[in-house]
Design a protein around this motif. Structure first.
Motif, mmCIF file in Angstrom:
data_model
loop_
_atom_site.group_PDB
_atom_site.id
_atom_site.type_symbol
_atom_site.label_atom_id
_atom_site.label_comp_id
_atom_site.label_asym_id
_atom_site.label_seq_id
_atom_site.Cartn_x
_atom_site.Cartn_y
_atom_site.Cartn_z
ATOM 1 N N TYR A 108 -16.182 6.200 5.518
ATOM 2 C CA TYR A 108 -17.219 5.208 5.250
ATOM 3 C C TYR A 108 -17.933 4.812 6.544
ATOM 4 O O TYR A 108 -19.167 4.719 6.589
ATOM 5 C CB TYR A 108 -16.594 3.985 4.580
ATOM 6 C CG TYR A 108 -17.547 2.837 4.356
ATOM 7 C CD1 TYR A 108 -18.563 2.930 3.406
ATOM 8 C CD2 TYR A 108 -17.441 1.660 5.103
ATOM 9 C CE1 TYR A 108 -19.452 1.874 3.199
ATOM 10 C CE2 TYR A 108 -18.318 0.612 4.908
ATOM 11 C CZ TYR A 108 -19.311 0.722 3.942
ATOM 12 O OH TYR A 108 -20.196 -0.317 3.754
ATOM 13 N N ASP A 145 -5.662 6.245 -4.976
ATOM 14 C CA ASP A 145 -6.759 5.351 -4.567
ATOM 15 C C ASP A 145 -7.651 6.060 -3.544
ATOM 16 O O ASP A 145 -7.861 5.567 -2.434
ATOM 17 C CB ASP A 145 -6.189 4.056 -3.987
ATOM 18 C CG ASP A 145 -7.259 2.986 -3.764
ATOM 19 O OD1 ASP A 145 -8.366 3.120 -4.341
ATOM 20 O OD2 ASP A 145 -6.998 2.033 -3.012
ATOM 21 N N LYS A 147 -10.830 6.956 -1.812
ATOM 22 C CA LYS A 147 -12.163 6.393 -1.590
ATOM 23 C C LYS A 147 -12.497 6.575 -0.119
ATOM 24 O O LYS A 147 -11.619 6.943 0.692
ATOM 25 C CB LYS A 147 -12.211 4.917 -1.979
ATOM 26 C CG LYS A 147 -11.151 4.043 -1.320
ATOM 27 C CD LYS A 147 -11.086 2.676 -1.961
ATOM 28 C CE LYS A 147 -9.963 1.825 -1.367
ATOM 29 N NZ LYS A 147 -9.788 0.559 -2.095
ATOM 30 N N THR A 148 -13.735 6.353 0.256
ATOM 31 C CA THR A 148 -14.158 6.648 1.625
ATOM 32 C C THR A 148 -13.419 5.803 2.661
ATOM 33 O O THR A 148 -13.252 6.231 3.798
ATOM 34 C CB THR A 148 -15.676 6.447 1.775
ATOM 35 O OG1 THR A 148 -16.030 5.129 1.311
ATOM 36 C CG2 THR A 148 -16.449 7.477 0.971
ATOM 37 N N THR A 192 -17.098 -1.103 -5.134
ATOM 38 C CA THR A 192 -17.150 0.304 -5.510
ATOM 39 C C THR A 192 -15.910 0.649 -6.310
ATOM 40 O O THR A 192 -14.801 0.244 -5.951
ATOM 41 C CB THR A 192 -17.221 1.186 -4.243
ATOM 42 O OG1 THR A 192 -18.391 0.826 -3.510
ATOM 43 C CG2 THR A 192 -17.278 2.648 -4.604
ATOM 44 N N CYS A 193 -16.063 1.413 -7.373
ATOM 45 C CA CYS A 193 -14.933 1.747 -8.238
ATOM 46 C C CYS A 193 -14.892 3.252 -8.463
ATOM 47 O O CYS A 193 -15.737 3.812 -9.164
ATOM 48 C CB CYS A 193 -15.050 1.011 -9.571
ATOM 49 S SG CYS A 193 -13.643 1.323 -10.679
ATOM 50 N N TYR A 194 -13.907 3.900 -7.855
ATOM 51 C CA TYR A 194 -13.708 5.342 -8.030
ATOM 52 C C TYR A 194 -12.417 5.636 -8.785
ATOM 53 O O TYR A 194 -11.918 6.760 -8.769
ATOM 54 C CB TYR A 194 -13.681 6.034 -6.666
ATOM 55 C CG TYR A 194 -15.023 6.061 -5.968
ATOM 56 C CD1 TYR A 194 -16.200 5.732 -6.628
ATOM 57 C CD2 TYR A 194 -15.125 6.427 -4.629
ATOM 58 C CE1 TYR A 194 -17.426 5.751 -5.985
ATOM 59 C CE2 TYR A 194 -16.350 6.460 -3.978
ATOM 60 C CZ TYR A 194 -17.500 6.119 -4.659
ATOM 61 O OH TYR A 194 -18.713 6.144 -4.021
ATOM 62 N N SER A 221 -11.745 10.824 -8.551
ATOM 63 C CA SER A 221 -12.042 10.045 -7.342
ATOM 64 C C SER A 221 -12.622 10.926 -6.244
ATOM 65 O O SER A 221 -13.542 10.508 -5.524
ATOM 66 C CB SER A 221 -10.765 9.355 -6.846
ATOM 67 O OG SER A 221 -10.199 8.518 -7.843
ATOM 68 N N CYS A 224 -16.282 11.500 -6.815
ATOM 69 C CA CYS A 224 -17.080 10.335 -6.428
ATOM 70 C C CYS A 224 -17.271 10.281 -4.911
ATOM 71 O O CYS A 224 -18.352 9.940 -4.418
ATOM 72 C CB CYS A 224 -16.404 9.054 -6.918
ATOM 73 S SG CYS A 224 -16.283 8.892 -8.715
ATOM 74 N N VAL A 225 -16.215 10.611 -4.160
ATOM 75 C CA VAL A 225 -16.312 10.589 -2.702
ATOM 76 C C VAL A 225 -17.262 11.672 -2.204
ATOM 77 O O VAL A 225 -18.100 11.420 -1.325
ATOM 78 C CB VAL A 225 -14.911 10.766 -2.073
ATOM 79 C CG1 VAL A 225 -15.026 11.008 -0.566
ATOM 80 C CG2 VAL A 225 -14.053 9.538 -2.332
ATOM 81 N N GLU A 228 -20.702 10.561 -2.626
ATOM 82 C CA GLU A 228 -21.095 9.557 -1.630
ATOM 83 C C GLU A 228 -21.353 10.195 -0.271
ATOM 84 O O GLU A 228 -22.228 9.747 0.480
ATOM 85 C CB GLU A 228 -20.023 8.477 -1.508
ATOM 86 C CG GLU A 228 -20.435 7.326 -0.610
ATOM 87 C CD GLU A 228 -19.478 6.148 -0.636
ATOM 88 O OE1 GLU A 228 -19.629 5.258 0.229
ATOM 89 O OE2 GLU A 228 -18.584 6.111 -1.496
ATOM 90 N N PRO A 234 -22.661 4.860 -2.889
ATOM 91 C CA PRO A 234 -21.697 5.066 -3.972
ATOM 92 C C PRO A 234 -22.385 5.312 -5.308
ATOM 93 O O PRO A 234 -23.493 4.829 -5.546
ATOM 94 C CB PRO A 234 -20.901 3.750 -3.996
ATOM 95 C CG PRO A 234 -21.792 2.742 -3.339
ATOM 96 C CD PRO A 234 -22.612 3.491 -2.334
#
Length: 371
Positions: A108, A145, A147-148, A192-194, A221, A224-225, A228, A234
């Motif tokens: 991120y 979990d 995510k970036t 943000t919800c992945y 997930s 989604c990343v 992004e 996102p």
């Protein structure tokens, strides 16, 4: 309304690292005050570390089940080049501690830091993420979990999947109460919800969701990343994910059509399908999108070579050399290998040009910490 938590729920509270068991660490600053864990940057004699602290709601609470699961997870992750496990897992009478090496940038952070990522660098990071997930799933380890914020990137653009949470975060969440999502999965407050849609259950069926994480949940997930990475924004927030599940929101119209490369766009669309059975495994995505999205030299040369460069034990010279020489040794290696590197990259060499060696376990003492 739904914002209160049971006393049996771990809380970051006023947790601190001022305990005898962590006397070799000195506090530097807070990195975040999440409701589940407090995140602290501390200094060890060999460098910076991240300490995640959860305060026990009562002294008699035992964390043995979580400690054992995390220790087993660490043993398996030591075999994976693109994974970073917790180096030290500690329980005291009042707190639980998870400690890992500090790396300056999360994915991120890196996406918004100059120099901005080129298209080939984005593909390289997406490739490494799929490799990390493939290797974890091959060992029956699921992240839970992705995510970036939980993906770390070095100055060499080497990627680490970190902060694995499947052993202490819930698999299923209530669809009619956002408090659990905020508590466990939204420490940054970005909303943000992945989390895969199938992990949200109705009130009546929540108790039935007692199974384990599946590879398909992680794949959603990851999709989604990757989106992004290429969009630099996102594709789902909490409310949009529920609208997507209800068929009222189409990310391909709002976001994905802005991805210029057709191969990347199709990859993401396939990974975020609502039906988990329709998604491929990470290995299948790598194979199917080879040469479409990911060039051959990622597979045949670059990934293994970069691992030898970034592996904490690979830069060591002869016994007696000082630690500050490690960077020079790595640069020397690239200098002496330069002809081979340019040949393999220019000619997109086949798989016989260089044989990948078996991944060796990371030596935690070479990173920072002993167990």
């Amino acid at each position: 309304m739904g914002q209160g938590y049971s006393l049996t729920t771990l809380s970051a509270g006023s947790a601190t690292i001022d305990v005898p068991e962590l006397s070799d660490l000195s506090y530097e600053k807070s990195l975040g005050d999440g409701r589940l864990m407090k995140c602290i940057r501390a200094r060890h004699r060999n460098g910076l570390v991240v300490v995640k602290v959860a305060m026990k709601p009562y002294a008699s609470m035992k964390l043995d089940r979580y400690v054992n699961a995390l220790l087993e997870e660490r043993r398996e992750l030591a075999q994976i080049p693109n994974a970073l496990a917790y180096h030290r897992i500690l329980e005291t009478p009042t707190n639980g501690y998870l400690i890992r090496q500090y790396i300056h940038s999360s994915l991120y952070d890196r996406m918004s830091t100059r120099p901005f990522l080129e298209d080939i660098e984005k593909r390289w990071l997406a490739f490494q993420l799929l490799c990390a997930v493939r290797d974890c799933h091959a060992r029956n380890i699921y992240h839970g979990d992705i995510k970036t914020e939980n993906i770390l990137v070095t100055s060499w653009n080497w990627l680490y999947l970190a902060d694995f949470s499947s052993s202490f975060k819930p698999i299923y969440l209530p669809e009619d109460n956002p408090a659990d999502f905020s508590f466990y999965f939204d420490a940054s407050g970005r909303r943000t919800c992945y989390v895969a849609p199938e992990r949200f259950l109705g009130t009546g069926s929540l108790n039935e969701g007692t199974g384990k994480l599946t590879w398909a949940m992680d794949i959603f997930s990851v999709g989604c990343v990757i989106a992004e990475i290429f969009l630099e924004t996102p594709i789902f927030n909490y409310s949009q994910l529920f609208r997507y599940r209800a068929g009222e929101y189409e990310p391909q119209h709002v976001h994905l059509n802005k991805i210029e490369d057709k191969g990347v766009r199709e990859l993401v669309q396939h990974m975020i399908q609502l039906e988990p059975e329709s998604r491929y495994s990470a290995e299948e995505y790598l194979n199917f999108w080879r040469q479409k999205t990911f060039p051959d030299y990622f597979f045949n040369f670059l990934h293994q070579y970069m691992y030898t460069i970034t592996d904490p034990s690979s830069g060591h010279g002869p016994i007696g050399s000082e630690k500050f020489e490690e960077s020079d040794n790595r640069i020397d290696k690239i200098y002496y290998d330069f002809d081979k590197i340019t040949y393999l990259l220019d000619n997109d060499a086949d798989s016989e040009s260089i044989k990948p060696r078996e991944s060796t376990p990371k030596k935690w003492n070479d990173v920072f910490l002993s167990t």
